[in-house]
Write a protein that holds these residues in place. Structure first.
Motif, PDB file in Angstrom:
ATOM      1  N   GLY A  42       1.053  -1.283  -0.203  1.00  0.00           N
ATOM      2  CA  GLY A  42      -0.010   0.104  -0.015  1.00  0.00           C
ATOM      3  C   GLY A  42       0.842   1.262  -0.102  1.00  0.00           C
ATOM      4  O   GLY A  42       0.428   2.246  -0.787  1.00  0.00           O
TER       5      GLY A  42
ATOM      6  N   GLY B 189       0.926   2.181  -3.536  1.00  0.00           N
ATOM      7  CA  GLY B 189      -0.210   2.699  -3.399  1.00  0.00           C
ATOM      8  C   GLY B 189      -1.140   1.360  -3.864  1.00  0.00           C
ATOM      9  O   GLY B 189      -2.327   1.504  -4.563  1.00  0.00           O
ATOM     10  N   ASP B 190      -0.857   0.266  -3.744  1.00  0.00           N
ATOM     11  CA  ASP B 190      -1.359  -1.148  -4.075  1.00  0.00           C
ATOM     12  C   ASP B 190      -2.399  -1.664  -3.299  1.00  0.00           C
ATOM     13  O   ASP B 190      -2.345  -2.411  -2.514  1.00  0.00           O
ATOM     14  CB  ASP B 190      -0.234  -1.976  -4.414  1.00  0.00           C
ATOM     15  CG  ASP B 190      -0.846  -3.406  -5.108  1.00  0.00           C
ATOM     16  OD1 ASP B 190      -1.965  -3.411  -5.715  1.00  0.00           O
ATOM     17  OD2 ASP B 190      -0.097  -4.280  -5.334  1.00  0.00           O
ATOM     18  N   GLY B 191      -3.568  -0.724  -3.272  1.00  0.00           N
ATOM     19  CA  GLY B 191      -4.835  -1.014  -2.477  1.00  0.00           C
ATOM     20  C   GLY B 191      -5.783  -0.078  -2.887  1.00  0.00           C
ATOM     21  O   GLY B 191      -5.787   0.418  -3.473  1.00  0.00           O
TER      22      GLY B 191
END
Lengths: 272, 272
Positions: free
Chosen positions: B21, B25-27
């Motif tokens: 995350g 920004g993987d979320g």
């Protein structure tokens, strides 16, 4: 994971979930290669970081101390990779708008140099179906909004490829999912302009400088994917791979590697 | 900050910086309004989250337990806001590509309902110069790549505005920086299509349903900014504001509020 981590100078990997880096991807990063315990091209990394801070109005100024900290993390580690994340810091209130008084968070981690999955003599590059949104305000920066790259890398999981080229939403070639790309055809060397999207890589900059020094200016311009069949040589660049020749581009074999070899020799020799 | 925080069910705000995350920004996130200790429209929030997980191939399945956890955080808190962040979890190795075995991180925070800066009777909306990159793969999702919204909100810091509308890189109206937008002209109600960018808000969905129930279908379509001078009524929506009439759009006064009032009455009454 046994990854040495320093957050704001302390040996810890724990930070608050209120950090705007997590909340919004509000931050920047750099991936710094280190050889013999010394970071390579550190000044260029810090220069790009400074440009990113200006563009995002991220209130960080102490680049000199940061450089020393990166060097300290690399020392005695031989060949390694230091990743720096610099975020706008913990949110002072809920909401996208920064209040300007945030205190940035710097996160340094040290990683082993990975064993490359590909042999350098067989480097296949495809074209991703994941496209890059265009935003001139963010173009060129190595910021933390990387879902497009995550999607592109996810999609290539089962493909026999080492890298994929990504196009902009307007359909122009921009670069690899984790690299920049250069092409050579009868007109000479060229690389995509990054005014709308993409990351302006350190190695891309070094290649342009080396080519100029060798008397072969690189054209920085819009690249249409329909040009690719005319390309005779192509290579991808990042600080880890250096200048990596592409042996197959979208399924078509490329055998020439003369530019790539000569340029890498120049770059490598200039910073021994 | 004294913000109650639960990470994976534990009362802490500390997480590892290796979380994807933060790294990419993987979320995804959801902002859930709670009244009388009860989350409102929880099923719709979880539905959107589920769609986001599918699109990002984020391996999370236990939406029922998550709903119970959100409800538990809201209970006894009266009127509050619960923010949920769901990330792909700690990275197992360096690099964008997930290996598919990640264990997602869920972060719940409880916030006081903010005192609105604007009076609801004076709500001015401008047009942001920050545009939205277009990516159909991510369009509609409430994902963690939010630098464009941060930039748009930063830019309006000194302007006497409560919200700004953002255009896509192709120049079409998409929505507010933290809301969706609806317009009414002589042809009826319409709202921008979100196939290329923007967040498909819960309140946007409720407004479309309420309008349909009231016999006034909302046209979901491309909206050109040159249409705005013909607009007679406009309102922005999100779960916190509900249906908020715009009193000045790009400097032009709008006085009609009939659609906005009627729609909000329907939506509010259906979920008391």
């Amino acid at each position: 994971m046994n990854t040495p981590t320093w957050i704001n100078g302390c040996a810890t990997d724990q930070l608050t979930s209120a950090d705007r880096g997590l909340q919004y991807g509000d931050g920047l990063f750099e991936t710094i290669t280190c050889i013999d315990g010394r970071p390579r091209w550190l000044a260029l990394h810090l220069q790009r970081l400074r440009r990113g801070c200006e563009r995002l109005q991220l209130p960080f100024a102490d680049f000199e101390a940061l450089g020393a900290e990166i060097a300290a993390m690399a020392i005695d580690a031989g060949r390694c990779i230091v990743k720096l994340i610099l975020t706008r810091g913990p949110a002072r209130r809920r909401g996208y708008r920064p209040d300007g008084s945030e205190s940035p968070t710097r996160i340094l981690t040290r990683h082993e140099w990975p064993v490359e999955a590909a042999s350098v003599t067989d480097f296949r590059v495809g074209i991703s179906s994941v496209r890059l949104g265009m935003n001139p305000l963010l173009a060129g920066l190595k910021h933390l909004n990387r879902l497009e790259q995550v999607m592109a890398q996810s999609a290539m999981r089962d493909a026999p490829l080492e890298e994929v080229l990504m196009l902009s939403s307007a359909g122009q070639v921009i670069g690899g999912s984790m690299s920049n790309v250069f092409f050579a055809d009868d007109s000479g060397l060229f690389t995509p302009a990054l005014e709308d999207c993409g990351v302006a890589g350190i190695m891309r900059q070094l290649v342009c400088q080396a080519a100029m020094a060798a008397g072969t200016a690189v054209q920085v311009r819009a690249v249409d994917p329909r040009e690719l069949p005319r390309v005779r040589e192509a290579f991808v660049t990042n600080v880890r791979w250096g200048v990596q020749s592409i042996t197959a581009l979208d399924g078509r074999a490329l055998t020439r590697q003369s530019h790539a070899r000569a340029l890498w020799r120049l770059i490598d020799a200039a910073d021994p």
